[in-house]
Design a protein around this motif. Sequence first.
Motif, mmCIF file in Angstrom:
data_model
loop_
_atom_site.group_PDB
_atom_site.id
_atom_site.type_symbol
_atom_site.label_atom_id
_atom_site.label_comp_id
_atom_site.label_asym_id
_atom_site.label_seq_id
_atom_site.Cartn_x
_atom_site.Cartn_y
_atom_site.Cartn_z
ATOM 1 N N SER A 296 38.401 -20.179 3.055
ATOM 2 C CA SER A 296 38.812 -21.154 3.904
ATOM 3 C C SER A 296 37.993 -22.362 4.145
ATOM 4 N N VAL A 297 36.753 -22.088 4.370
ATOM 5 C CA VAL A 297 35.762 -23.062 4.628
ATOM 6 C C VAL A 297 35.705 -24.263 3.303
ATOM 7 N N SER B 207 39.170 -26.299 3.535
ATOM 8 C CA SER B 207 39.164 -27.425 4.257
ATOM 9 C C SER B 207 38.530 -28.336 4.066
ATOM 10 N N VAL B 208 37.114 -28.456 3.066
ATOM 11 C CA VAL B 208 36.129 -29.446 2.997
ATOM 12 C C VAL B 208 36.400 -30.023 1.691
ATOM 13 N N GLU C 46 31.896 -33.152 11.627
ATOM 14 C CA GLU C 46 33.160 -33.723 12.448
ATOM 15 C C GLU C 46 33.628 -34.790 12.299
ATOM 16 N N LYS D 23 36.328 -33.802 9.661
ATOM 17 C CA LYS D 23 37.148 -33.543 10.640
ATOM 18 C C LYS D 23 37.039 -31.615 10.871
ATOM 19 N N ASP D 24 35.747 -31.454 10.552
ATOM 20 C CA ASP D 24 35.415 -29.880 10.408
ATOM 21 C C ASP D 24 34.073 -29.592 10.737
ATOM 22 N N ASP E 215 32.884 -26.779 12.157
ATOM 23 C CA ASP E 215 32.435 -25.274 11.882
ATOM 24 C C ASP E 215 32.142 -25.110 10.655
ATOM 25 N N SER E 216 32.669 -25.594 9.507
ATOM 26 C CA SER E 216 32.373 -25.529 8.097
ATOM 27 C C SER E 216 30.957 -25.828 7.716
ATOM 28 N N TYR E 217 30.638 -26.852 8.440
ATOM 29 C CA TYR E 217 29.246 -27.374 8.181
ATOM 30 C C TYR E 217 28.186 -26.693 9.342
#
Length: 379
Positions: free
Chosen positions: A158-159, A162-163, A324, A328-329, A331-333
């Motif tokens: 999922s991570v 997303s990226v 972010e 736009k993420d 949490d993944s980082y």
Amino acid sequence: MIIVRYADDIVAGFEHEADARRFWDAMRTRFEQFSLELHGEKTRLLEFGRYAIERRQRNGQGKPQTFNFLGFTFICGRSRRGAFLLRRHTRRDRMRAALKELKDEMRRRRHDSLADQGRWLRSPPLNNRFDFQIMNDKTTHFGFQQVAESEKASKVRSVFSSVAGSYDVMNDLMSFGLHRLWKAFTVQLAGVRKGDKVLDVAGGTADLSLAFARKVGPTGQVWLTDINHAMLSVGRDRVVDKGFLLPVAQCDAEKLPFPDNHFDVVTVAFGLRNMTHKDVAIAEMHRVLKPGGRLLVLEFSKVWKPLAQAYDFYSFKLLPMMGEKVAKDADSYRYLAESIRMHPDQESLKDLMQTAGLARVEYFNMTAGVVALHRGYKL
């Protein structure tokens, strides 16, 4: 000093009380720098170990205290001959309490409609409180979280799904372009020649695969593999855009779909730390190597100690902010920073590779230990 850590649970042992108190103060100060604090109820200083029973009896203090760790209660005990014996009891009380609470709640809701009961059973608060998969499954770390082993692969997937679209841009931003030098050094140390067979594990957007393709020429072969479809799609498209036709496979590094003794070189760059069973993955890479073949592991590692504080600030404050803004993420980082801290350090990874059967294992620190390249041979 002895420290045992699992995710965010730590047990530290000291010979002298003064050392323990200094460590406690240092930990509290360190946590405060990141607006964190030690758990008020779980953080305790207690006398425990081989001589605790005698000392406490002499001082009229009764039996040594116990402590809970990883689902067990640890107790100072004695063998039948009177020698010190560390006893470990399973924390069944937690399971019984959780099951009783669930049973009582189900009884209270027995007259609700099926639709309402279904919504309740699927609700996040219930799943967070009654995580029975973790109770019945082996656990591992996902960043600083503790999750069931069976869940980690999907969470990592999922991570990176997303990226994937902004992965290369973020790599340039996060490393200030240094990741290109780290990878170039990896290609150089791989010693790939024309006609060689190369396996790029967790190859993602194909930086290494493209570099190796230029080295092996038309008589060689480079396999680009990744467990994540989104990352692999980006890598495959890049390969085609650069004018190469490389074989591509979506596969799990712990179960490589290749025969024994097949590749001259196997590489994994910034992917090992995301694997659930690193020892199994390394053993698989060793299996598919030809005798005389090389495994190269490029991964974030333990930074030079004087830079640790600045590196922590960059990792936990600036990285999520960049994630972010660009991807736009955040949490993944944030997971990226946490997964780096949970990854084995240079010497520990060297031991893992040697245990898997690799010989002449050595590592090269780059950028003050932010990244390390490990190389080992199959003899």
